[in-house]
Scaffold this motif. Structure first.
Motif, PDB file in Angstrom:
ATOM      1  N   THR A   1       4.841  29.601 -14.734  1.00  0.00           N
ATOM      2  CA  THR A   1       3.500  30.443 -14.485  1.00  0.00           C
ATOM      3  C   THR A   1       3.610  31.762 -14.601  1.00  0.00           C
ATOM      4  O   THR A   1       2.476  32.379 -15.213  1.00  0.00           O
ATOM      5  N   ILE A   2       4.714  32.425 -14.499  1.00  0.00           N
ATOM      6  CA  ILE A   2       4.783  33.833 -14.532  1.00  0.00           C
ATOM      7  C   ILE A   2       4.876  34.203 -16.054  1.00  0.00           C
ATOM      8  O   ILE A   2       5.412  33.709 -16.851  1.00  0.00           O
ATOM      9  N   ARG A   3       4.056  35.437 -16.129  1.00  0.00           N
ATOM     10  CA  ARG A   3       4.126  35.991 -17.579  1.00  0.00           C
ATOM     11  C   ARG A   3       5.377  36.676 -17.723  1.00  0.00           C
ATOM     12  O   ARG A   3       6.112  37.224 -16.930  1.00  0.00           O
ATOM     13  N   LEU A   4       5.756  36.943 -19.189  1.00  0.00           N
ATOM     14  CA  LEU A   4       7.005  37.510 -19.568  1.00  0.00           C
ATOM     15  C   LEU A   4       6.869  38.382 -20.865  1.00  0.00           C
ATOM     16  O   LEU A   4       5.918  38.300 -21.579  1.00  0.00           O
ATOM     17  N   GLY A   5       7.534  39.340 -20.619  1.00  0.00           N
ATOM     18  CA  GLY A   5       7.303  40.533 -21.780  1.00  0.00           C
ATOM     19  C   GLY A   5       8.483  41.452 -21.823  1.00  0.00           C
ATOM     20  O   GLY A   5       9.357  41.678 -21.081  1.00  0.00           O
ATOM     21  N   THR A   6       8.254  42.284 -22.889  1.00  0.00           N
ATOM     22  CA  THR A   6       9.299  43.642 -23.034  1.00  0.00           C
ATOM     23  C   THR A   6       8.572  44.739 -22.685  1.00  0.00           C
ATOM     24  O   THR A   6       7.439  44.932 -23.104  1.00  0.00           O
ATOM     25  N   LEU A   7       9.195  45.708 -22.127  1.00  0.00           N
ATOM     26  CA  LEU A   7       8.605  47.150 -21.670  1.00  0.00           C
ATOM     27  C   LEU A   7       9.734  48.166 -22.361  1.00  0.00           C
ATOM     28  O   LEU A   7      10.824  48.303 -21.481  1.00  0.00           O
ATOM     29  N   MET A   8      10.266  48.604 -23.383  1.00  0.00           N
ATOM     30  CA  MET A   8       9.284  48.137 -24.861  1.00  0.00           C
ATOM     31  C   MET A   8      10.254  47.758 -25.722  1.00  0.00           C
ATOM     32  O   MET A   8      11.523  48.209 -25.664  1.00  0.00           O
ATOM     33  N   THR A   9      10.112  46.544 -26.443  1.00  0.00           N
ATOM     34  CA  THR A   9      10.722  46.225 -27.758  1.00  0.00           C
ATOM     35  C   THR A   9      10.975  47.545 -28.683  1.00  0.00           C
ATOM     36  O   THR A   9       9.599  48.356 -28.906  1.00  0.00           O
ATOM     37  N   SER A  10      11.814  47.891 -29.164  1.00  0.00           N
ATOM     38  CA  SER A  10      11.850  49.187 -30.044  1.00  0.00           C
ATOM     39  C   SER A  10      11.492  48.485 -31.779  1.00  0.00           C
ATOM     40  O   SER A  10      12.237  47.740 -32.082  1.00  0.00           O
ATOM     41  N   ALA A  11      10.797  49.355 -32.170  1.00  0.00           N
ATOM     42  CA  ALA A  11      10.292  48.963 -33.723  1.00  0.00           C
ATOM     43  C   ALA A  11      11.425  49.349 -34.492  1.00  0.00           C
ATOM     44  O   ALA A  11      11.571  48.647 -35.896  1.00  0.00           O
ATOM     45  N   THR A  12      12.279  49.906 -34.362  1.00  0.00           N
ATOM     46  CA  THR A  12      13.914  50.141 -35.016  1.00  0.00           C
ATOM     47  C   THR A  12      14.483  48.781 -34.972  1.00  0.00           C
ATOM     48  O   THR A  12      15.328  48.767 -36.033  1.00  0.00           O
TER      49      THR A  12
ATOM     50  N   ARG B   1      14.082  45.550 -35.207  1.00  0.00           N
ATOM     51  CA  ARG B   1      13.676  44.420 -35.828  1.00  0.00           C
ATOM     52  C   ARG B   1      12.607  44.683 -37.198  1.00  0.00           C
ATOM     53  O   ARG B   1      11.828  45.444 -36.739  1.00  0.00           O
ATOM     54  N   LEU B   2      12.798  43.988 -38.174  1.00  0.00           N
ATOM     55  CA  LEU B   2      11.525  43.948 -39.153  1.00  0.00           C
ATOM     56  C   LEU B   2      10.422  43.163 -38.313  1.00  0.00           C
ATOM     57  O   LEU B   2      10.476  42.256 -37.747  1.00  0.00           O
ATOM     58  N   PRO B   3       9.332  43.549 -39.115  1.00  0.00           N
ATOM     59  CA  PRO B   3       8.130  43.075 -38.251  1.00  0.00           C
ATOM     60  C   PRO B   3       7.847  41.574 -38.673  1.00  0.00           C
ATOM     61  O   PRO B   3       7.243  41.140 -37.492  1.00  0.00           O
ATOM     62  N   GLY B   4       8.101  41.201 -39.849  1.00  0.00           N
ATOM     63  CA  GLY B   4       7.837  39.570 -40.095  1.00  0.00           C
ATOM     64  C   GLY B   4       8.455  38.762 -39.155  1.00  0.00           C
ATOM     65  O   GLY B   4       8.009  37.933 -38.352  1.00  0.00           O
ATOM     66  N   PRO B   5       9.928  38.969 -39.210  1.00  0.00           N
ATOM     67  CA  PRO B   5      10.809  38.124 -37.970  1.00  0.00           C
ATOM     68  C   PRO B   5      10.436  38.273 -36.797  1.00  0.00           C
ATOM     69  O   PRO B   5      10.446  37.302 -35.754  1.00  0.00           O
ATOM     70  N   LEU B   6      10.019  39.527 -36.173  1.00  0.00           N
ATOM     71  CA  LEU B   6       9.791  39.846 -34.911  1.00  0.00           C
ATOM     72  C   LEU B   6       8.281  38.928 -34.586  1.00  0.00           C
ATOM     73  O   LEU B   6       8.387  38.515 -33.536  1.00  0.00           O
TER      74      LEU B   6
ATOM     75  N   GLN C   1       4.259  48.380 -38.033  1.00  0.00           N
ATOM     76  CA  GLN C   1       4.538  47.034 -37.456  1.00  0.00           C
ATOM     77  C   GLN C   1       3.529  46.507 -36.793  1.00  0.00           C
ATOM     78  O   GLN C   1       3.174  45.504 -36.758  1.00  0.00           O
ATOM     79  N   LEU C   2       2.873  47.495 -36.178  1.00  0.00           N
ATOM     80  CA  LEU C   2       1.480  47.056 -35.234  1.00  0.00           C
ATOM     81  C   LEU C   2       0.602  46.178 -36.109  1.00  0.00           C
ATOM     82  O   LEU C   2      -0.143  45.313 -35.770  1.00  0.00           O
ATOM     83  N   ALA C   3       0.309  46.918 -37.156  1.00  0.00           N
ATOM     84  CA  ALA C   3      -0.650  46.411 -38.208  1.00  0.00           C
ATOM     85  C   ALA C   3      -0.280  44.848 -38.621  1.00  0.00           C
ATOM     86  O   ALA C   3      -0.872  44.110 -38.811  1.00  0.00           O
ATOM     87  N   ILE C   4       0.988  44.857 -38.951  1.00  0.00           N
ATOM     88  CA  ILE C   4       1.627  43.581 -39.614  1.00  0.00           C
ATOM     89  C   ILE C   4       1.556  42.494 -38.481  1.00  0.00           C
ATOM     90  O   ILE C   4       1.038  41.548 -38.839  1.00  0.00           O
ATOM     91  N   LEU C   5       2.122  42.842 -37.272  1.00  0.00           N
ATOM     92  CA  LEU C   5       1.932  41.819 -36.336  1.00  0.00           C
ATOM     93  C   LEU C   5       0.744  41.090 -35.882  1.00  0.00           C
ATOM     94  O   LEU C   5       0.509  40.089 -35.867  1.00  0.00           O
ATOM     95  N   THR C   6      -0.200  42.027 -35.679  1.00  0.00           N
ATOM     96  CA  THR C   6      -1.577  41.799 -35.495  1.00  0.00           C
ATOM     97  C   THR C   6      -2.355  41.036 -36.562  1.00  0.00           C
ATOM     98  O   THR C   6      -3.074  40.086 -36.439  1.00  0.00           O
TER      99      THR C   6
ATOM    100  N   HIS D   1       0.408  42.874 -46.951  1.00  0.00           N
ATOM    101  CA  HIS D   1       0.315  44.284 -46.536  1.00  0.00           C
ATOM    102  C   HIS D   1       1.118  45.223 -47.479  1.00  0.00           C
ATOM    103  O   HIS D   1       2.473  44.901 -47.857  1.00  0.00           O
ATOM    104  N   ALA D   2       0.725  46.285 -47.841  1.00  0.00           N
ATOM    105  CA  ALA D   2       1.191  47.061 -48.739  1.00  0.00           C
ATOM    106  C   ALA D   2       1.567  48.386 -48.057  1.00  0.00           C
ATOM    107  O   ALA D   2       0.345  49.133 -48.340  1.00  0.00           O
ATOM    108  N   GLY D   3       2.622  48.962 -47.602  1.00  0.00           N
ATOM    109  CA  GLY D   3       2.703  50.002 -46.879  1.00  0.00           C
ATOM    110  C   GLY D   3       3.880  50.878 -47.419  1.00  0.00           C
ATOM    111  O   GLY D   3       4.578  50.681 -48.365  1.00  0.00           O
ATOM    112  N   GLU D   4       4.229  51.926 -46.633  1.00  0.00           N
ATOM    113  CA  GLU D   4       5.242  52.858 -47.036  1.00  0.00           C
ATOM    114  C   GLU D   4       6.686  52.276 -46.867  1.00  0.00           C
ATOM    115  O   GLU D   4       7.433  52.533 -47.553  1.00  0.00           O
ATOM    116  N   HIS D   5       6.846  51.603 -45.726  1.00  0.00           N
ATOM    117  CA  HIS D   5       7.828  51.208 -45.208  1.00  0.00           C
ATOM    118  C   HIS D   5       8.031  49.561 -45.490  1.00  0.00           C
ATOM    119  O   HIS D   5       9.236  49.272 -45.347  1.00  0.00           O
ATOM    120  N   TYR D   6       6.892  48.764 -45.312  1.00  0.00           N
ATOM    121  CA  TYR D   6       6.933  47.252 -45.351  1.00  0.00           C
ATOM    122  C   TYR D   6       6.094  46.854 -46.157  1.00  0.00           C
ATOM    123  O   TYR D   6       4.801  47.466 -46.170  1.00  0.00           O
TER     124      TYR D   6
END
Length: 310
Positions: free
Chosen positions: A66-77, A79-84, A132-137, A150-155
């Motif tokens: 029942t309990i919610r689970l998460g990270t505070l915070m995962t670092s964008a450095t 992981r790549l956004p697709g695999p994340l 990464q936020l744009a890609i994940l969402t 997605h065509a960005g500067e880094h991904y």
């Protein structure tokens, strides 16, 4: 206020330690179990060594209900956004839709050099975080049968099938946190379900909440949609001797903890949480540094939670 348990396993914890805390938090009625996402201790030997946040949460997803689970915070450095996006979606499905993703730009340079992870300068880290936020969402929100690009500067992503889909739709809640003056509130306003202020004073919380509200208004978002939360180190005891013992166990001074954290008797902690609530914070992350001390969680559940919830 919601009360969530927040752990720092890079300081020294194995999976059994984290499982015990998560299951105790669930049994005691806490809203969520969160962990940091770090690969290097910030003091002490850190034995038995670091653990991967999303591997940990995948295991906990199957050993809690029942309990919610998460990270505070995962670092964008880290992981790549697709695999994340795939990993978080998979853990969300494994948990039945109980996952939340805290995502930040990263800050701890030493852990990057220790494990061979590139650590760009601040601007580039925030640029990568924004992409990464744009890609994940975007991946999570793409309808089944359609593709995402997605065509960005880094991904760059070309015709991704955007699978798997998470159990929560359009995706798990995203948390943004920090004390940044401009980009942090702007990213929270655009992408987040929650803005978190880590280890900040009442004034620091007030300032960040106001900045984020203005950022929401600037893009036409209702600021009321955004959860406001605060993270504070926990050190509560039934008397002064117990408070001192718990402070010593985590290498901190009682006076400093009373000033900068949630320290003192249950009555003192309730009073401080109410002060944060008056500023608009509706969720508190209680940083638990002594993972073997489950009695502290029992005390908070019995003598603090009933006076701040609801």
């Amino acid at each position: 206020m919601d009360l969530r348990i927040f752990t720092e396993p890079q300081q020294g914890a194995d999976h059994e330690d984290l499982l015990a805390v998560a299951q105790a938090a669930e049994r005691l009625g806490f809203d969520a179990f969160f962990r940091s996402d770090h690969f290097l201790t910030m003091g002490g030997d850190g034995l038995p060594g670091p653990s991967d946040a999303w591997i940990t949460l995948a295991a906990l997803a199957r050993e809690t209900s029942t309990i919610r689970l998460g990270t505070l915070m995962t670092s964008a450095t880290f992981r790549l956004p697709g695999p994340l996006a795939i990993a978080v979606a998979q853990v969300d499905r494994m948990s039945g839709g109980r996952v939340e993703l805290g995502l930040g730009a990263g800050w701890f340079a030493e852990e990057h050099t220790a494990y061979g992870i590139p650590f760009p300068e601040t601007k580039e880290r925030f640029d990568r975080l924004e992409e990464q936020l744009a890609i994940l969402t975007g991946l999570w929100g793409t309808p089944e049968g359609e593709t995402f690009s997605h065509a960005g500067e880094h991904y760059t992503l070309i015709h991704s099938p955007a699978l798997p889909k998470p159990a929560q739709r359009p995706g798990p809640p995203v948390l943004i946190g920090g004390h940044g003056k401009r980009r942090t509130p702007a990213l929270a306003a655009r992408y987040a379900a929650e803005i978190n202020v880590p280890f900040g004073s009442l004034e620091a919380n007030r300032v960040m909440f106001e900045r984020t509200e203005r950022a929401c208004e600037e893009i036409g978002r209702d600021p009321g949609e955004l959860v406001r939360s605060s993270a504070l180190v926990l050190c509560v005891g039934s008397d002064e001797a117990e408070i001192a013992r718990r402070a010593a166990a985590i290498g901190r001074e009682v006076g400093e903890l009373r000033e900068n954290g949630l320290a003192g008797t249950p009555e003192e902690v309730v009073e401080k949480l109410r002060a944060y609530a008056e500023l608009g914070s509706t969720r508190a992350y209680l940083q638990v540094l002594d993972l073997a001390d489950l009695d502290q969680l029992e005390l908070v559940a019995a003598e603090v939670a009933p006076h701040v919830r609801g």
